[in-house]
Design an enzyme around this catalytic site. Sequence first.
Site, PDB file in Angstrom:
ATOM      1  N   THR A 299       0.846  -1.197   0.000  1.00 49.23           N
ATOM      2  CA  THR A 299       0.000   0.000   0.000  1.00 49.23           C
ATOM      3  C   THR A 299       0.874   1.237   0.000  1.00 49.23           C
ATOM      4  O   THR A 299       2.080   1.151  -0.291  1.00 49.23           O
ATOM      5  CB  THR A 299      -1.003  -0.040   1.176  1.00 49.23           C
ATOM      6  N   ASN A 300       0.332   2.407   0.290  1.00 51.06           N
ATOM      7  CA  ASN A 300       1.120   3.640   0.308  1.00 51.06           C
ATOM      8  C   ASN A 300       0.703   4.513   1.489  1.00 51.06           C
ATOM      9  O   ASN A 300      -0.182   4.149   2.246  1.00 51.06           O
ATOM     10  CB  ASN A 300       0.980   4.369  -1.033  1.00 51.06           C
ATOM     11  N   ARG A 301       1.340   5.684   1.603  1.00 49.27           N
ATOM     12  CA  ARG A 301       1.152   6.507   2.804  1.00 49.27           C
ATOM     13  C   ARG A 301      -0.080   7.390   2.781  1.00 49.27           C
ATOM     14  O   ARG A 301      -0.271   8.202   3.667  1.00 49.27           O
ATOM     15  CB  ARG A 301       2.366   7.431   2.972  1.00 49.27           C
TER      16      ARG A 301
END
Length: 401
Positions: A210-212
Amino acid sequence: MSVLTEKQILLGVTGSIAAYKSADLASKLMQAGAFVDVILSGSGEKFISPLTFQSVTGRRAYTDQDLWGNEAHVLHVGLGHSANLLIIAPCTANTLAKLAHGTADNLLTVTALAAQCPMMIAPAMDGGMFEAAATQDNLRTLMKRGVTVVGPAEGHLASGLSGKGRMIEPSEIIGYIRLVLGRKGKLAGKKVVVTAGGTQEALDPVRVVTNRSSGKQGYALAQAALDAGAEVCLITSPTSLTSPVGARVINVLSTQDMLDAVLSESGEALIMAAAAADFRPKHTATDKLKKRDGIPQIELEAAPDILKTVASSESRKKRFRITVGFAAESRDLIENAAEKLKSKGLDLIAANDISARDAGFAVDTNRVTLIFENGSKESLPLMSKAEVAEKIIDITARLLE
Ligand code: CTP
């Protein structure tokens, strides 16, 4: 300027233990820029003092003593005439009954009878009192007259019992207030689809790539669209945020799920604030990857590009009249964003520099440059994500005119 800025809210407080939450409600409304005038009923005063409200609102809180004071003649009419909304929270079964029957025996009920503004009530009472046929009849009467009834919620009651009768939380009440105040806004009758959050691409049943992204900008956009009176569909990956009251929420995990959800919707505008993955694991293991099997080699493949798919679909203009994207860049901000605007067939792109600490992912502020289809640009200063959202919604409404 939010939908609450400089709005006159008249807050009626009646005799329930939930009155302690009304101070928080008054405070939150003030912080959002509204002017809050409070009227306490006699039994409301037994639970909480006018001074508490005066301290949080910086304005006088009225009680039944004011009904017989010098200015009384104009007061009850004046308060209800100048207000944008009358909210009674908590509203007891007794006050509810009085409202339904037009009884006017204290400052609050006199004011309610004279009021010209929309009215909302947040009932709070024992579960049995709420379910009682008389209360249910009174509620129906009020709803038929256009009163918005919010709650009550299920849960622990002051009686020690559990049931339906708890006043809903102040933050939720504010969501409903925003809906009522925004009803005739510039996007009334229009539908806006907003995507938010970072998508999750599964490696196995427990692990994801995933990402931030926190989802904050997307949620703020959904709220701003609701404030402007739009019908809102929020397509979101998992976040820690509470969805805005009034939005229809579609929960998704992967970029493919998000694409499917977007393609299942249509509306006047699509605003893609989500950080959808560009790459995903080529294979998702059906069983959990085990350490004993060694370090896995993860092969990636391209995830679908949602905006490009929407732009290339034949029914694009039928599906969404305008599309808005975001460009998160760490260098050559304007050039890269302008290129994305073209390749993704957008009407507007909000470019943000993710290398700045005070803007972009996970923080509450953002600094964006807006680039329009005709090549014109507008650089916005550092703003809260709510303000950025209001600005983008304003422009969206203008583009739809
Ligand atoms: N976006 C999308 N589908 C994806 C990835 C991104 O629709 N699979 C959307 C985002 O929601 C955003 C816009 O495209 O509105 C730009 O996203 P960004 O990640 O900055 O651009 P990319 O297309 O990923 O380009 P690059 O890899 O060059 O940064």
